[in-house]
Design a protein around this motif. Structure first.
Motif, PDB file in Angstrom:
ATOM      1  N   VAL A   1       9.710   4.314   0.094  1.00  0.00           N
ATOM      2  CA  VAL A   1      10.697   5.361   0.349  1.00  0.00           C
ATOM      3  C   VAL A   1      11.210   6.107  -0.824  1.00  0.00           C
ATOM      4  O   VAL A   1      11.351   7.298  -0.956  1.00  0.00           O
ATOM      5  N   MET A   2      11.890   5.149  -1.813  1.00  0.00           N
ATOM      6  CA  MET A   2      12.540   5.905  -2.855  1.00  0.00           C
ATOM      7  C   MET A   2      11.583   6.649  -3.701  1.00  0.00           C
ATOM      8  O   MET A   2      11.856   7.887  -4.151  1.00  0.00           O
ATOM      9  N   LEU A   3      10.432   6.263  -4.008  1.00  0.00           N
ATOM     10  CA  LEU A   3       9.417   6.969  -4.848  1.00  0.00           C
ATOM     11  C   LEU A   3       8.841   8.200  -4.030  1.00  0.00           C
ATOM     12  O   LEU A   3       8.777   9.162  -4.638  1.00  0.00           O
TER      13      LEU A   3
ATOM     14  N   ALA B   1       0.945  -1.165   0.094  1.00  0.00           N
ATOM     15  CA  ALA B   1      -0.204  -0.061  -0.058  1.00  0.00           C
ATOM     16  C   ALA B   1       0.852   1.025   0.125  1.00  0.00           C
ATOM     17  O   ALA B   1       0.432   2.187  -0.516  1.00  0.00           O
ATOM     18  N   LEU B   2       1.922   1.130   0.723  1.00  0.00           N
ATOM     19  CA  LEU B   2       2.742   2.378   0.833  1.00  0.00           C
ATOM     20  C   LEU B   2       3.778   2.660  -0.554  1.00  0.00           C
ATOM     21  O   LEU B   2       3.517   3.644  -0.989  1.00  0.00           O
ATOM     22  N   ALA B   3       4.057   1.343  -1.257  1.00  0.00           N
ATOM     23  CA  ALA B   3       4.687   1.598  -2.350  1.00  0.00           C
ATOM     24  C   ALA B   3       3.691   2.187  -3.548  1.00  0.00           C
ATOM     25  O   ALA B   3       3.783   3.093  -4.109  1.00  0.00           O
ATOM     26  N   ALA B   4       2.525   1.393  -3.447  1.00  0.00           N
ATOM     27  CA  ALA B   4       1.317   2.204  -4.540  1.00  0.00           C
ATOM     28  C   ALA B   4       1.115   3.440  -4.227  1.00  0.00           C
ATOM     29  O   ALA B   4       0.964   4.282  -5.072  1.00  0.00           O
ATOM     30  N   THR B   5       0.739   3.998  -3.077  1.00  0.00           N
ATOM     31  CA  THR B   5       0.744   5.451  -2.859  1.00  0.00           C
ATOM     32  C   THR B   5       1.687   6.245  -2.946  1.00  0.00           C
ATOM     33  O   THR B   5       1.499   7.406  -3.578  1.00  0.00           O
ATOM     34  N   SER B   6       3.068   5.731  -2.834  1.00  0.00           N
ATOM     35  CA  SER B   6       4.158   6.584  -3.242  1.00  0.00           C
ATOM     36  C   SER B   6       4.340   6.700  -4.652  1.00  0.00           C
ATOM     37  O   SER B   6       4.711   7.692  -5.217  1.00  0.00           O
ATOM     38  N   LEU B   7       3.813   5.597  -5.377  1.00  0.00           N
ATOM     39  CA  LEU B   7       3.848   5.928  -6.903  1.00  0.00           C
ATOM     40  C   LEU B   7       2.842   6.873  -7.335  1.00  0.00           C
ATOM     41  O   LEU B   7       3.117   7.712  -8.057  1.00  0.00           O
ATOM     42  N   GLY B   8       1.667   6.845  -6.899  1.00  0.00           N
ATOM     43  CA  GLY B   8       0.687   7.908  -7.214  1.00  0.00           C
ATOM     44  C   GLY B   8       1.352   9.164  -6.943  1.00  0.00           C
ATOM     45  O   GLY B   8       0.898  10.280  -7.537  1.00  0.00           O
ATOM     46  N   THR B   9       1.820   9.401  -5.567  1.00  0.00           N
ATOM     47  CA  THR B   9       2.297  10.850  -5.129  1.00  0.00           C
ATOM     48  C   THR B   9       3.368  11.163  -6.125  1.00  0.00           C
ATOM     49  O   THR B   9       3.368  12.299  -6.407  1.00  0.00           O
ATOM     50  N   THR B  10       4.177  10.229  -6.622  1.00  0.00           N
ATOM     51  CA  THR B  10       5.316  10.777  -7.574  1.00  0.00           C
ATOM     52  C   THR B  10       4.539  11.046  -8.849  1.00  0.00           C
ATOM     53  O   THR B  10       5.090  12.046  -9.585  1.00  0.00           O
TER      54      THR B  10
END
Length: 124
Positions: free
Chosen positions: A110-112, A21-30
């Motif tokens: 974190v990276m995204l 979920a955090l990776a998907a959210t970070s991708l959306g934020t990016t």
């Protein structure tokens, strides 16, 4: 839960799901940070969703194929999540065996997120 086996490590499942979920959210934020407008963000998001889904192994199990396609698939959060879920739920593994994949999900998140900070601009 609908008579579905969840494996022996519910904490591992929770941590995997949270990492995904955090990776998907970070991708959306990016995507949102770099897109020119909401229409562009939607189009980019849809395109990335299909590409990452295919490369990551959601359409067919490339993460178990071996070779170059397997290496490429592990550049996506999808492959790490699928491997962790398969290990935890189907193969009877525990978090101690799946931690590299779970950690990769958090690392990708974190990276995204850090990349999205580069594209963040003040609202006008």
């Amino acid at each position: 839960f609908f008579d579905m086996p969840i494996g022996n490590d519910p904490i591992g499942l929770i941590l995997t799901t949270l990492g995904l979920a955090l990776a998907a959210t970070s991708l959306g934020t990016t995507i949102g940070a770099f897109a020119k407008n909401s229409d562009a963000a939607g189009n980019i998001g849809t395109l990335l969703a299909f590409v990452l889904m295919a490369v990551g192994g959601c359409l067919f199990p490339v993460f178990r194929a071996g070779g170059l396609i397997s290496v490429i698939s592990y550049l996506t959060p999808h492959a790490h999540a699928l491997t962790a879920y398969m290990g935890l739920m189907a193969d009877g593994e525990t978090l101690s065996a799946m931690w590299p994949h779970v950690a990769a999900l958090y690392g990708i998140a974190v990276m995204l997120f850090l990349v999205s900070l580069l594209g963040a601009r003040p609202r006008s």
